[in-house]
Scaffold this active site. Structure first.
Site, PDB file in Angstrom:
ATOM      1  N   ASN A 288      -1.324   8.091  -3.531  1.00 22.42           N
ATOM      2  CA  ASN A 288      -0.162   8.581  -2.781  1.00 22.42           C
ATOM      3  C   ASN A 288       0.850   9.303  -3.664  1.00 22.42           C
ATOM      4  OD1 ASN A 288       2.703   8.114  -1.619  1.00 22.42           O
ATOM      5  ND2 ASN A 288       1.284   7.935   0.079  1.00 22.42           N
TER       6      ASN A 288
ATOM      7  N   ILE B 191       3.445   4.819   5.323  1.00 22.07           N
ATOM      8  CA  ILE B 191       4.744   4.872   5.997  1.00 22.07           C
ATOM      9  C   ILE B 191       5.540   6.085   5.523  1.00 22.07           C
ATOM     10  CG2 ILE B 191       4.909   2.374   6.377  1.00 22.07           C
ATOM     11  CD1 ILE B 191       6.709   2.103   4.014  1.00 22.07           C
TER      12      ILE B 191
ATOM     13  N   HIS C 294      -0.294   0.846   7.297  1.00 23.88           N
ATOM     14  CA  HIS C 294      -0.955   1.538   6.197  1.00 23.88           C
ATOM     15  C   HIS C 294       0.075   2.477   5.565  1.00 23.88           C
ATOM     16  CE1 HIS C 294      -5.010   3.669   5.071  1.00 23.88           C
ATOM     17  NE2 HIS C 294      -4.245   3.428   4.029  1.00 23.88           N
TER      18      HIS C 294
ATOM     19  N   GLU D 194       0.804  -1.212   0.000  1.00 27.09           N
ATOM     20  CA  GLU D 194       0.000   0.000   0.000  1.00 27.09           C
ATOM     21  C   GLU D 194       0.840   1.266   0.000  1.00 27.09           C
ATOM     22  OE1 GLU D 194      -3.108   2.836   0.392  1.00 27.09           O
ATOM     23  OE2 GLU D 194      -1.380   2.754   1.697  1.00 27.09           O
ATOM     24  N   ASP D 195       1.926   1.258   0.747  1.00 28.25           N
ATOM     25  CA  ASP D 195       2.780   2.446   0.738  1.00 28.25           C
ATOM     26  C   ASP D 195       4.228   1.991   0.703  1.00 28.25           C
ATOM     27  OD1 ASP D 195       3.415   5.101   0.660  1.00 28.25           O
ATOM     28  OD2 ASP D 195       2.766   5.568   2.693  1.00 28.25           O
TER      29      ASP D 195
END
Ligand code: NAG
Ligand code: NAG
Ligand code: NAG
Length: 288
Positions: free
Chosen positions: A203, A117, A115, A53-54
């Site tokens: 992001n 970072i 989630h 996700e990140d």
């Protein structure tokens, strides 16, 4: 944006509830299909099957990747397993990922649900990792010290604030916009500009070398929030150059319909290499 996912999801819920059909279909870009843009030398990263996700790449080429996010309404391929932080060394030929061991007695690993970072390096070169965590449906920010030799993360504490850079970029997923703010010494933000896109911008990573923005995007939000393995969400990566000038240059660097990579959230570069992460699927690594 990863950190704002909670708000995003709340916003989405409200949007679905309040707005009429046409409006949320617009916000989700529901009818958008992907026109492929290919890159040479891309491979899925072995060992990432439950999201990335990140991610953030340090100036020395070490990448941290958060994996295994579980979030209400979002697909998970491993709903019963805790999440993890992976390490990848982009200096290596055909780099692989390694799970960082989490140490520290006050940290509950069984409910670890990382989630967003971010990293922070202090004057003596100690690397700290800030992780937005959702244990048992709560939200916390955890501070870890990265121990490179031991390949571990020492949990230090749970904190509430983060540092802000000179310019702040905020993506507004469902409005398909990126807003640019200037941060002043007194911590106030002044809006500078907004850019519009035909994709749900997630992001944002800033290339520390060039200042370019790299954005992981969802071409069609409907396919993210209503997952269908027969018609999966695709992936798009956008690069924005010269964002502070009159004419920012926006390039769609990669686009794929979900056959290879589903639900890209983040893209970051190191020495011409590109690493793309996803909400719950795999990760893609492209070499120049
Ligand atoms: C903060 O700094 C900016 C830029 O110097 C200035 O325009 C603004 O008025 C300041 N705001 C406050 C609340 O002091
Ligand atoms: C996605 O793209 C691949 C390769 O370009 C193609 O073979 C496939 O049919 C496409 N799938 C859909 C659902 O459009
Ligand atoms: C807009 C946004 O939230 N960007 C974040 C993307 O992830 C990186 C790495 O964790 C953060 O530094 C950004 O703030």
């Amino acid at each position: 944006m990863a950190k704002l996912m909670l708000l995003t999801l709340l916003g989405l819920g409200l949007a679905l509830f309040r707005d009429h059909r046409a409006s949320y279909q617009t916000r989700l870009n529901a009818f958008r299909e992907v026109t492929p843009v290919e890159l040479p030398n891309c491979n899925l990263v072995k060992g990432i099957e439950t999201g990335s996700e990140d991610l953030e790449i340090l100036p020395n080429g070490l990448a941290f990747i958060s994996s295994g996010l579980k979030y209400p309404g979002i697909k998970s391929f491993a709903p019963d397993k805790p999440g993890k932080i992976l390490l990848m060394d982009l200096n290596e030929e055909a780099p692989t990922v390694l799970e960082l061991r989490v140490t520290g007695s006050n940290f509950d690993q069984s409910s670890f649900n990382p989630h967003g970072i971010s990293t922070f390096t202090d004057e003596d070169n100690t690397v700290y990792l800030l992780v937005v965590n959702h244990p048992d449906s709560k939200s916390t920010v955890e501070l870890f010290k990265f121990e490179e030799e031991e390949k571990s993360l020492l949990h230090l504490k749970t904190i509430r604030h983060k540092l802000l850079p000179k310019y702040v970029y905020i993506s507004e997923l469902l409005a398909h916009k990126i807003h640019v703010y200037e941060k002043h010494a007194n911590w106030t933000l002044t809006p500078l500009k907004s850019l519009d896109f035909d994709t749900l911008v997630d992001n944002i990573s800033v290339d520390p070398v060039t200042g370019d923005l790299w954005v992981g995007c969802h071409p069609n939000g409907m396919k993210i929030f209503f997952y269908d393995s027969e018609n999966p969400p695709g992936s798009e990566v956008i690069r924005i150059q010269d964002i502070l000038t009159e004419e920012p240059k926006v390039t769609l660097v990669y686009a794929e319909n979900g056959t290879v990579l589903q639900g890209s959230t983040v893209a970051s570069v190191y020495k011409g290499k590109l690493l793309v992460g996803t909400v719950f699927h795999k990760a893609l690594y492209c070499e120049p």
